[in-house]
Design a protein around this motif. Structure first.
Motif, mmCIF file in Angstrom:
data_model
loop_
_atom_site.group_PDB
_atom_site.id
_atom_site.type_symbol
_atom_site.label_atom_id
_atom_site.label_comp_id
_atom_site.label_asym_id
_atom_site.label_seq_id
_atom_site.Cartn_x
_atom_site.Cartn_y
_atom_site.Cartn_z
ATOM 1 N N ASP A 220 0.837 -1.578 -0.152
ATOM 2 C CA ASP A 220 0.468 0.195 -0.110
ATOM 3 C C ASP A 220 0.517 0.933 -0.204
ATOM 4 O OD1 ASP A 220 -1.835 -1.707 0.298
ATOM 5 O OD2 ASP A 220 -2.415 -1.578 1.960
ATOM 6 N N ALA A 221 0.746 1.907 -0.902
ATOM 7 C CA ALA A 221 1.219 3.030 -0.903
ATOM 8 C C ALA A 221 1.513 4.220 0.197
ATOM 9 C CB ALA A 221 0.506 4.001 -2.638
ATOM 10 N N GLY A 222 2.508 4.598 0.469
ATOM 11 C CA GLY A 222 3.030 5.234 1.980
ATOM 12 C C GLY A 222 2.958 4.465 2.991
ATOM 13 N N SER A 223 2.296 3.241 3.175
ATOM 14 C CA SER A 223 2.319 2.230 4.264
ATOM 15 C C SER A 223 3.411 2.267 4.642
ATOM 16 C CB SER A 223 1.861 1.138 3.835
ATOM 17 O OG SER A 223 2.422 0.354 2.946
ATOM 18 N N ARG A 224 5.051 1.843 4.123
ATOM 19 C CA ARG A 224 5.987 1.933 5.341
ATOM 20 C C ARG A 224 6.264 2.503 6.285
ATOM 21 N NH1 ARG A 224 11.592 3.664 5.382
ATOM 22 N NH2 ARG A 224 13.302 1.472 5.783
ATOM 23 N N ARG A 225 6.547 1.874 7.712
ATOM 24 C CA ARG A 225 6.920 2.714 8.672
ATOM 25 C C ARG A 225 7.904 1.620 9.716
ATOM 26 N NH1 ARG A 225 1.738 3.752 13.281
ATOM 27 N NH2 ARG A 225 3.034 4.573 15.036
ATOM 28 N N THR A 226 8.355 2.501 10.594
ATOM 29 C CA THR A 226 9.069 2.272 11.705
ATOM 30 C C THR A 226 8.291 1.670 13.166
ATOM 31 O OG1 THR A 226 11.257 2.202 10.782
ATOM 32 C CG2 THR A 226 11.371 2.133 13.323
ATOM 33 N N TYR A 227 7.986 0.851 13.833
ATOM 34 C CA TYR A 227 6.547 0.905 15.561
ATOM 35 C C TYR A 227 7.457 0.325 16.022
ATOM 36 C CZ TYR A 227 3.335 -0.004 11.914
ATOM 37 O OH TYR A 227 2.758 0.197 10.695
ATOM 38 N N SER A 228 8.117 1.036 17.443
ATOM 39 C CA SER A 228 8.330 0.712 19.102
ATOM 40 C C SER A 228 8.016 -0.233 18.950
ATOM 41 C CB SER A 228 8.056 1.711 19.459
ATOM 42 O OG SER A 228 7.080 2.390 20.090
ATOM 43 N N ALA A 229 8.619 -0.816 19.694
ATOM 44 C CA ALA A 229 7.592 -1.890 20.607
ATOM 45 C C ALA A 229 7.089 -2.185 21.815
ATOM 46 C CB ALA A 229 9.052 -2.499 21.574
ATOM 47 N N ALA A 230 7.227 -0.801 21.850
ATOM 48 C CA ALA A 230 5.699 -0.341 22.921
ATOM 49 C C ALA A 230 4.597 -0.420 21.666
ATOM 50 C CB ALA A 230 5.995 0.874 23.761
ATOM 51 N N GLU A 231 4.481 0.297 20.657
ATOM 52 C CA GLU A 231 3.059 0.879 20.297
ATOM 53 C C GLU A 231 3.049 -1.026 19.859
ATOM 54 O OE1 GLU A 231 3.607 4.095 17.223
ATOM 55 O OE2 GLU A 231 5.945 2.754 16.996
ATOM 56 N N ILE A 232 3.833 -1.715 19.896
ATOM 57 C CA ILE A 232 3.462 -2.953 19.008
ATOM 58 C C ILE A 232 2.890 -3.767 19.894
ATOM 59 C CG2 ILE A 232 3.962 -5.283 17.949
ATOM 60 C CD1 ILE A 232 6.032 -3.807 16.931
ATOM 61 N N GLY A 233 3.134 -3.860 21.465
ATOM 62 C CA GLY A 233 2.997 -4.111 22.580
ATOM 63 C C GLY A 233 3.142 -5.417 22.683
ATOM 64 N N LEU A 234 4.252 -6.097 22.244
ATOM 65 C CA LEU A 234 4.454 -7.895 22.776
ATOM 66 C C LEU A 234 5.615 -7.581 23.520
ATOM 67 C CD1 LEU A 234 3.946 -8.902 18.729
ATOM 68 C CD2 LEU A 234 2.686 -9.363 20.308
ATOM 69 N N PRO A 235 5.732 -8.525 24.500
ATOM 70 C CA PRO A 235 6.620 -9.007 25.206
ATOM 71 C C PRO A 235 7.815 -9.228 24.685
ATOM 72 C CG PRO A 235 5.214 -10.432 25.909
ATOM 73 C CD PRO A 235 4.138 -9.242 24.559
ATOM 74 N N LYS A 236 9.367 -9.225 25.034
ATOM 75 C CA LYS A 236 10.367 -9.913 24.369
ATOM 76 C C LYS A 236 9.919 -11.285 24.880
ATOM 77 C CE LYS A 236 15.271 -10.626 25.262
ATOM 78 N NZ LYS A 236 16.325 -10.456 25.530
ATOM 79 N N ALA A 237 10.363 -11.612 23.592
ATOM 80 C CA ALA A 237 10.490 -13.368 23.809
ATOM 81 C C ALA A 237 10.605 -13.842 24.488
ATOM 82 C CB ALA A 237 10.565 -14.004 22.434
ATOM 83 N N GLU A 238 11.075 -15.322 25.299
ATOM 84 C CA GLU A 238 12.179 -15.464 26.019
ATOM 85 C C GLU A 238 11.333 -16.676 26.629
ATOM 86 O OE1 GLU A 238 12.867 -12.950 30.007
ATOM 87 O OE2 GLU A 238 10.555 -12.270 29.035
ATOM 88 N N ASN A 239 12.535 -17.858 26.462
ATOM 89 C CA ASN A 239 12.970 -18.912 26.975
ATOM 90 C C ASN A 239 13.568 -19.886 27.181
ATOM 91 O OD1 ASN A 239 12.339 -21.653 26.149
ATOM 92 N ND2 ASN A 239 11.210 -22.054 25.426
ATOM 93 N N THR A 240 13.992 -20.190 28.316
ATOM 94 C CA THR A 240 15.452 -20.298 28.886
ATOM 95 C C THR A 240 14.929 -22.033 29.922
ATOM 96 O OG1 THR A 240 14.338 -19.960 31.135
ATOM 97 C CG2 THR A 240 16.060 -17.862 29.700
ATOM 98 N N TYR A 241 16.227 -22.781 29.548
ATOM 99 C CA TYR A 241 16.570 -24.097 29.801
ATOM 100 C C TYR A 241 17.784 -24.737 30.913
ATOM 101 C CZ TYR A 241 17.255 -29.284 29.844
ATOM 102 O OH TYR A 241 17.154 -30.795 30.184
ATOM 103 N N LYS A 242 17.511 -24.516 32.143
ATOM 104 C CA LYS A 242 18.818 -24.639 33.171
ATOM 105 C C LYS A 242 18.957 -26.209 33.651
ATOM 106 C CE LYS A 242 17.749 -20.118 34.761
ATOM 107 N NZ LYS A 242 17.053 -19.584 35.624
ATOM 108 N N ALA A 243 19.927 -27.135 33.271
ATOM 109 C CA ALA A 243 19.834 -28.565 33.665
ATOM 110 C C ALA A 243 21.222 -28.742 34.216
ATOM 111 C CB ALA A 243 19.654 -29.212 32.479
#
Length: 999
Positions: free
Chosen positions: A751-774
């Motif tokens: 779509d014309a003129g639709s390119r945009r950078t969104y901040s993490a806060a605007e998108i609203g998703l948390p950082k992906a986290e997955n840890t394994y300790k053994a």
């Protein structure tokens, strides 16, 4: 006891007692003999060394270096006679076994005086503490597997290794490595990758009689291996030799000797039956005939095998969504004769002693007839047939591999291969749609069901063409490696629902809402629960592909006699194209380090400190091409209804909210990269750190302990919120800013003129986290007739997503699960993951009662997995937070006080219970003991072995997974009557018989 029995016993001792790690310098299909010659009274470079395989005639001769070192690279697996010469005089000789993942060591001491050498043999032995490797895993050969009660599949072998646990039964047979999902592993046979390329779930395989050795890599693997964030399962098959040998075997798993299964009920155990395995039956008769030998003595060899199989697999089934659908049918799967015939062959040509070609091919095609019958679980009555489906599975594989030793220091391996796999279902009943009835408080007699098995139809075929080249160069204390690896993965996948519809009946509670992409499309303000029906039409597909390319460099540097460093780098490139042939996602990864060390701390060869660090990338699976770039239309329309017809389809349909009753989640226009992939997106990657210590305690016992830490470095998933391109969603790295364009009109043009950078806060998703300790501990005992391996693993797997698939809801959509689709779905998502089994104990081994009779055992004790309670609503109807679907961690209580005095229930007035991930208890501990007995004998000069294996001897059938959907399907506030009911149990006790002959 004859020679063959002695060799089998020796191989079992070697693999069970000492084969718990792979070698850093061994590869997929060949290994190396590293030699050391110590000479007193002469110079080492006056000598030469020869490796000779009497079974194939292969002979190699190298000069011994001034420091006494010599090396035979790229040797086919087998037993070699290593001979030390001075001129034409033999001064030392010993036998050395070369096997998968294990580089052999040949060590000799010679005293030279008055031209007479006196041999003192030091080497050709297997060292309990391997100072040349830092990786983790297990290597075991087929003879060992034959002696133990281990099921005949890749997964069962992988589960012997520490750090692996059984995956969720809804994905079939799979193993989780180091907390990763079951869709993040890779499998190889003779260097050919045979992993399912669409979803990563499962691997192609050959009959066990064809296999020679297995290797399981659980971590710390070199830069040569990639495209996996879980583990690697590697196997090689048998080859021919100078002696003609013939074999035959019969394997039988009778259904009549299996214990009866379990069943579960809804409504806390007093409602209708949800799952029922009481009438499940599995009967397998499996035969093999093999021949191997020389087509040209010392030069050309063949191994060929034919495997007819007779399978009868009967079980109860359901239609519709798993969490809301009780069993309502009984399925009989049958595959016999030419419809279930495996053939395979391996041809080895020793062109010269330094150059060899191997041809490998097999077909595991099978056509299974699957017939469905009506089933009443309360009375366990099997009714009339409602339809037959043909399940086309398997395919063909072929590869050609060149192994060459160009000079004593330079060697090369090159392979080209293709594998084709079919997953197509051909239904015979096209008149009856898929029907599921998840309404509450209804009797079994009132459940609406289809007149057929339902489902979808269409093609589903994968083809994977592979090319790889690996080069090794030995330079002083450095073993330098470089490689190129390319795969072209093509898929043809189309799908359409039978009759064009898929119906799900459900109950919407008073004040319950149906969510759309722009907020609720309907709220039940009738004052009472209401029955509704939804029609999901998922239709489309086509042909698409992925191109995967990788390069790697590695240096195995023997810094000192006691310190070795493994320094590796790997770079991958992933490209995915849709049905138009245009690339819709492309990733050029950062350079991934693979680093390791081993240090003989005491300098006595009886202990080592070791560690590794590595970054591993997972490519975008072809399933993502199908879901996002093949022109799939995915719409759901909600209706009220007055009844149903003889097919189970509803009658008297009225759209629930007029023209605003349909939710569109995908349109039939292929996606474009500008809208689908954010510009900053990086592929899915994990970092792994391992530090361990191994000590030889006695001549028979070794112990080790290691700490493991894995974490997601970058998660890649699709975001479908209101900021994403609405035609297909947008893939990004959650919790980071991202730039993309839109294609909201679905014309496959930005779509014309639709390119945009969104901040993490605007998108609203948390950082992906997955840890394994053994923490992994291991104790190995290998003495005379008793061979034991004991492991205990303490682990903790936590985060806000599992990985490629979602075990807790049974979603097998790698790359496009509901995780991160909307911010609301991640509110409460952090917690213990589905593969978190805090304590796992394993004990397996063999005991030789006599020279002819041996016993095997395999036991596992593991703690339960965490449980959650998923809802279908969210406190806010803000479309930026919540879309038209997805399981949340909020449960609507049914309370909606009129705090604003409007007289109606408003979304912000509803009261919810917040239940975060993994906080609703755990499944029970699981315990299993398997036993086997094996008897070797000779009949008319034919060597034979008879075996009986009993799995789950104590018939412990604890629950392995439960229904975690608290609310009805897209029915906020309506409690799912099957919440908490068992999905799966441990497999009931069953017995296998086998007999084999070699002559």
């Amino acid at each position: 006891m004859d020679l063959k029995k002695t060799l089998i016993a020796a191989s079992v001792a070697a693999t069970l007692g000492l084969g718990m790690s792979g070698q850093a310098m061994a590869d997929n299909t060949t290994s190396t003999i590293n030699g050391v010659l110590s000479v007193v009274g002469a110079s080492a470079n006056e000598y030469s060394a020869t490796a000779y395989n009497p079974k194939t005639g292969l002979t190699r001769t190298v000069d011994v270096g001034p420091q006494g070192n010599f090396r035979f690279a790229k040797l086919p697996f087998g037993v070699y006679e290593v001979t030390i010469f001075k001129g034409d005089t033999v001064v030392a000789k010993d036998s050395v076994a070369v096997s998968l993942g294990v580089n052999a060591n040949a060590q000799f001491d010679i005293q030279a005086a008055q031209n007479i050498e006196v041999l003192s043999v030091v080497g050709a032995r297997i060292n309990p503490v391997d100072l040349t490797t830092a990786d983790s895993g297990l290597t075991i050969n087929k003879d060992s597997i034959d002696m133990m009660p281990v099921a005949r599949d890749f997964t069962s072998i992988a589960l012997l290794a520490p750090g692996t646990v059984s995956g969720d039964g809804k994905f079939g047979s799979g193993a989780s490595f180091g907390g990763s999902s079951v869709a993040e592993n890779s499998c190889y046979i003779n260097g050919l990758e045979v992993t399912n390329t669409s979803r990563g779930l499962g691997c192609s395989s050959v009959p066990f009689e064809f296999y020679k050795e297995f290797q399981v890599k659980t971590g710390g693997y070199s830069a040569k291996f990639g495209r996996t964030t879980g583990g690697v399962m590697n196997a090689v098959t048998k080859s021919g030799s100078n002696d003609w040998e013939f074999g035959a075997s019969a394997h039988w798993r009778p259904a009549a000797l299996a214990a009866e299964g379990q069943y579960s009920r809804g409504n806390g155990g007093i409602g209708t039956i949800f799952r029922d395995t009481r009438n499940d039956e599995y009967d397998l008769k499996d035969y093999t005939v093999s021949a191997s030998g020389p087509l040209i003595q010392d030069t050309l060899f063949i191994y060929a095998l034919v495997n007819p199989r007779d399978l009868q697999d009967n079980y109860t089934d359901y239609s519709g969504k798993a969490a809301y659908s009780p069993v309502n049918s009984y399925v009989k799967n049958s595959a016999t004769g030419s419809d279930n015939l495996f053939w395979g062959a391996k041809l080895d040509w020793n062109i010269t002693d330094n150059h060899a070609l191997s041809l490998f091919a097999y077909s595991d095609r099978s056509d299974t007839t699957s017939e469905s019958f009506e089933y009443k679980p309360e009375s366990q009555q099997i009714g009339k047939s409602i339809g037959t489906t043909t399940l086309k599975r398997g395919g063909e594989a072929k590869s050609i591999t060149y192994n060459g030793t160009i000079t004593e220091d330079l060697s090369i391996t090159a392979m080209y291969g293709e594998i084709k796999a079919n997953y197509t279902n051909i239904p015979g009943n096209l008149d009856c749609p898929t029907v599921a009835d998840s309404r509450t408080d209804i009797l079994e007699s009132d459940i609406i069901s289809s007149c057929g098995p339902g489902g979808a139809y269409g093609d589903n075929v994968d083809t994977n063409k592979q090319t790889r080249v690996d080069i090794e160069y030995y330079l002083g204390d450095h073993l330098l490696k470089a490689g190129y690896d390319k795969q072209k993965r093509d898929t043809m996948h189309t799908s359409a629902p039978i009759t064009g519809h898929s119906w799900t009946y459900s109950t919407l509670k008073d004040n319950g809402a149906i969510q759309g992409n722009g907020g609720p499309i309907y709220m039940n303000n009738s004052g009472a629960p209401m029955d509704i029906v939804q029609d999901r039409i998922f239709d489309g597909g086509g042909a698409f592909s992925s191109d995967l390319t990788a390069y790697y460099l590695e240096d195995n540097w023997q810094v000192t006699d006691s310190l070795m460093l493994q320094l590796g780098l790997r770079k991958d490139k992933f490209e995915n194209a849709g049905v138009t042939g245009l690339v819709f996602s492309s990733f050029d990864t950062d350079i991934a380090p693979r680093l390791g060390f081993t240090w003989d701390v005491m300098g006595d060869g009886a202990s080592k400190l070791f560690g590794t660090y590595g970054r591993y990338y997972l490519p975008v699976p072809n399933n993502t091409n199908y879901r996002s770039a093949s022109g799939v239309s995915d719409t759901t329309t909600y209706y009220t209804f007055t009844g149903h017809d003889e097919t189970g389809a509803p009658t008297g349909l009225t759209p629930i909210n007029g023209g605003n009753s349909t939710v569109v989640n995908s349109i039939p226009n292929p996606t474009i990269q500008e809208a689908y992939q954010s510009e900053e997106a990086e592929p899915f990657a994990k970092d792994e750190y391992i530090l361990g210590y191994q000590q030889q305690l006695t001549e028979s016992t070794t112990a080790s302990i290691k700490g493991i830490y894995r974490e997601v470095a970058s998660a890649l998933d699709d975001y479908c919120g209101d900021l994403a391109s609405q035609s297909t969603c947008t893939i990004l790295n959650p919790g980071k800013s991202a730039t993309w364009q839109l294609d909201n009109d679905g014309d496959s043009i930005p779509d014309a003129g639709s390119r945009r950078t969104y901040s993490a806060a605007e998108i609203g998703l948390p950082k992906a986290e997955n840890t394994y300790k053994a923490i992994e501990t291991q104790l190995q005992y290998n003495h005379d007739d008793l061979h034991l391996t004991f492991t205990y693993t303490w682990s903790k797997s936590e985060g806000n997503f599992e990985g490629a698939v979602k075990s807790d809801i049974g979603q097998a959509d790698p790359g496009v699960t509901q995780d991160f689709d909307f911010p609301a779905l991640m509110d409460g998502a952090y917690g213990y993951q589905a593969n978190d089994r805090r304590h796992v104990f394993k004990l397996f081994g063999t005991y030789d009662v006599t020279d002819d009779l041996s016993l095997g055992f395999n036991s596992v004790l593991s703690s339960g997995r965490p449980l959650s309670a998923f809802g279908q609503g969210y406190p806010s109807n803000d479309p930026h937070l919540y879309g038209s679907y997805g399981d949340t961690f909020y449960l609507y209580t049914g309370q909606c006080p009129d705090s604003n005095g409007s007289g109606d229930c408003q979304q912000e007035e509803k009261i919810y219970d917040y239940v975060s991930r993994g906080t609703v208890g755990r499944t029970p501990w699981n315990f299993r003991v398997d036993l086997s007995a094996n008897y070797q004998f000779t009949l008319n000069a034919v060597d034979m072995m008879a075996s009986v294996k009993v799995y789950n001897v104590l018939d412990v059938q604890e629950i392995t997974s439960k229904n975690e959907h608290y609310e009805g399907y897209r029915a906020e506030g309506t409690q799912n009557q099957y919440y908490g009911a068992a999905y799966d149990w441990q497999t009931p006790r069953y017995v296998e018989f086998s007999i084999s002959a070699r002559f």
